[in-house]
Design an enzyme around this catalytic site. Structure first.
Site, mmCIF file in Angstrom:
data_model
loop_
_atom_site.group_PDB
_atom_site.id
_atom_site.type_symbol
_atom_site.label_atom_id
_atom_site.label_comp_id
_atom_site.label_asym_id
_atom_site.label_seq_id
_atom_site.Cartn_x
_atom_site.Cartn_y
_atom_site.Cartn_z
ATOM 1 N N GLU A 109 -46.900 -41.548 55.302
ATOM 2 C CA GLU A 109 -45.522 -41.549 54.811
ATOM 3 C C GLU A 109 -45.481 -41.411 53.291
ATOM 4 O OE1 GLU A 109 -43.001 -41.245 56.593
ATOM 5 O OE2 GLU A 109 -43.464 -42.044 58.581
ATOM 6 N N ARG A 113 -43.455 -38.131 51.813
ATOM 7 C CA ARG A 113 -42.189 -38.448 51.152
ATOM 8 C C ARG A 113 -42.325 -38.448 49.626
ATOM 9 N NH1 ARG A 113 -38.635 -42.362 55.079
ATOM 10 N NH2 ARG A 113 -39.965 -42.298 56.913
ATOM 11 N N ASP A 245 -46.851 -34.686 66.124
ATOM 12 C CA ASP A 245 -46.045 -33.518 65.793
ATOM 13 C C ASP A 245 -46.500 -32.716 64.582
ATOM 14 O OD1 ASP A 245 -45.353 -35.737 64.290
ATOM 15 O OD2 ASP A 245 -43.245 -35.724 64.852
ATOM 16 N N GLU A 427 -34.932 -32.993 63.149
ATOM 17 C CA GLU A 427 -35.750 -31.952 63.776
ATOM 18 C C GLU A 427 -34.930 -30.846 64.451
ATOM 19 O OE1 GLU A 427 -38.083 -35.415 62.907
ATOM 20 O OE2 GLU A 427 -36.287 -35.247 64.188
#
Length: 524
Positions: A109, A113, A245, A427
């Protein structure tokens, strides 16, 4: 020299003033939603990670470095909020990325980010603000310390205050998404700084993925779990959803960012997509015959090695249509574009099916694999009860299934809404935006607008936008959560689909999994 990456964006015809006027009104509405969210953060949670959109409280969830601020930098630029951007950039001087406040960090993350946000803002301003690059380098060097293990596989839930080396014998299995989703950011940092140490770090991971890809239980795909000690994939669960993903998404995007110089990524992408088509994709059994495509899950029994297919879909999987669409163009696989379109259509359908007009987090569906999928109401009802082997349905069994469908709000062919929440995820609109830019299909803009209006209606709160508790209920309560990706991804993609096509053209930029655009070189 880098190989030419084919031009992939549709050649749009000039818009009329009337057409543009209507689109501009939609774009303005999205911008207002962003400003409402940003002002809530700025007023109540400045320099904290998140604002709670209902209560106005602040949160530290991602290292206490101001996640929403940095995640939103490029969105501020794209929307022309230059004064807000300049103010945010000035505040970066006070953030120390060499030492977080939190005792441990999520490396994945933090990478997508924070590092992604800094690099993207640097690219969009063409290096105007030195602090963006300085802080990106500072953070990149900090994250490199997580790679300080005997085999170069990083700690992913990293207790940064203790050297990663000492934790080697206690490291647990990690998710494939965490393992395979650092390549774009580290590569871009090497490209900008000229220092190859960042790229070299992720190349170790790439070599492992390449070596193991065709030796798993489903060749071409990796299971969710990876053993960082044995460098093996012991997992039995295969999916392109959560925990997996972006590892697949980054294969084609890293190929583009590198100008096609590494065929590893082409080979891995094609192997993965072919295995998805063979093992994971299924058609929804829709009453109206609407063409929809989804990606399910496969689980192996660890003892017998028998596999079971799950007709499950989730909002996180909606990225797949955009990924397959880009791959179809980049690798000249035109038949895959129709697959991308049906995958996007499946997610649009899931939005339209809910009373709120918003897709829930997780669904189980009646569907078909590798055969035509004609509507069969009894099969759907049997599936609700888990009685898929029966051929004739007694009246009392049918009544029981119909009652469950009514109580749980299950419209055909939904078998179960495993998680009814909407977490402000991006998404679906991401893939709709990409498909629009690839094909020029104007109807996708109307679809996006319908989705945005429904989200606006159901999730707006006093200090931003809040997670919707139940997408089946038009009067549903909201949860006091607004993650930074709402500003960095969801609203950005809604804004871009209503922007002029040369705004962040797909022939010039690729987006990381947090929606941050990186400039890439398309050498002729």
């Amino acid at each position: 020299m880098p190989r030419l990456i084919p031009y992939i964006q549709h050649q749009f015809n000039p818009e009329t003033k009337n057409d543009r006027r209507g689109i501009e009104e939609r774009k303005h509405a999205v911008k207002q939603a962003f400003k409402h969210s940003w002002n809530g953060y700025k007023k109540h949670a400045w320099l904290w990670d998140e604002v709670s959109p209902i209560s106005g409280e602040h949160k530290s969830t991602l290292g206490s470095w101001g996640a929403t601020l940095i995640d939103s930098l490029d969105t501020l630029l794209i929307m022309g909020l230059n004064g807000e951007f300049e103010h945010a950039v000035e505040c970066l001087h006070d953030i120390d990325f060499s030492r977080p406040i939190a005792p441990s960090i999520n490396v994945f993350e933090t990478n997508i980010r924070y590092l992604g946000g800094l690099l993207s803002a640097h690219d969009l301003t063409e290096g105007k603000h030195q602090v963006l690059l300085d802080k990106a380098r500072e953070l990149g060097d900090f994250l490199l310390s997580a790679f300080n293990t005997p085999n170069g596989i990083p700690e992913t839930r990293w207790n940064w205050s203790t050297p990663a080396l000492t934790h080697e014998s206690r490291r647990e299995n990690i998710f494939i998404a965490e393992l395979g989703s650092m390549s774009l950011e580290f590569t871009r940092l090497s490209q900008i700084t000229g220092d190859t140490k960042y790229f070299d770090a992720i190349q170790t991971i790439t070599d492992i993925l390449h070596k193991t890809q065709n030796s798993t239980r489903l060749p071409g795909l990796w299971p969710v779990l990876f053993d960082p000690n044995k460098l093996q994939f012991p997992g039995t669960h295969f999916t392109v959803g959560g925990m997996a993903d972006s590892a697949y998404e980054y294969l084609v995007k890293e190929f583009i960012l590198l100008g096609g110089r590494l065929d590893q990524y082409r080979e891995m992408y094609i192997s993965a997509v072919e295995s998805m088509k063979l093992n994971l994709l299924f058609s929804g059994m829709t009453p109206d015959g609407r063409a929809t495509l989804f990606s399910g899950d496969v689980r192996f029994d660890s003892k017998s090695d028998q596999k079971a297919f799950e007709y499950q879909t989730e909002h996180l999987k909606c990225f797949l249509g955009g990924m397959v669409g880009i791959g179809a163009k980049v690798f000249d696989r035109p038949s895959d574009l129709s697959i991308a379109r049906d995958l996007v259509e499946g997610c649009i359908w899931a939005y339209d099916l809910m009373p709120t007009g918003i897709m829930p987090e997780t669904l189980y569906l009646s569907g078909c694999r590798n055969v035509s999928c004609e509507w069969d109401e009894e099969r759907w009802l049997r599936g609700i009860l888990g009685r898929t082997d029966e051929r004739n349905m007694p009246a009392q069994v049918r009544e029981a299934a119909e009652q469950i469908a009514f109580i749980q709000g299950l419209k055909p062919p939904i078998l179960e809404v495993a998680d009814p929440t909407y977490r402000l995820r991006p998404e679906a609109i991401e893939s709709i935006f990409i498909l629009y830019r690839l094909t020029g299909e104007k109807s996708l803009q109307d679809t996006a607008w319908r989705m945005f209006q429904n989200i606006e209606k159901s999730t707006r709160a006093e200090h931003g936008y809040a997670v919707l508790n139940d997408t089946r209920d038009t009067e549903s309560a909201k949860l006091d959560v607004m993650e930074s990706f709402w500003l960095s991804e969801t609203l950005k993609y809604f804004y871009l689909i209503f922007s002029v096509p040369d705004c962040l053209s797909l022939d010039e930029y690729i987006f990381n999994t947090e929606g941050h655009p990186f400039k890439y070189l398309n050498v002729k």
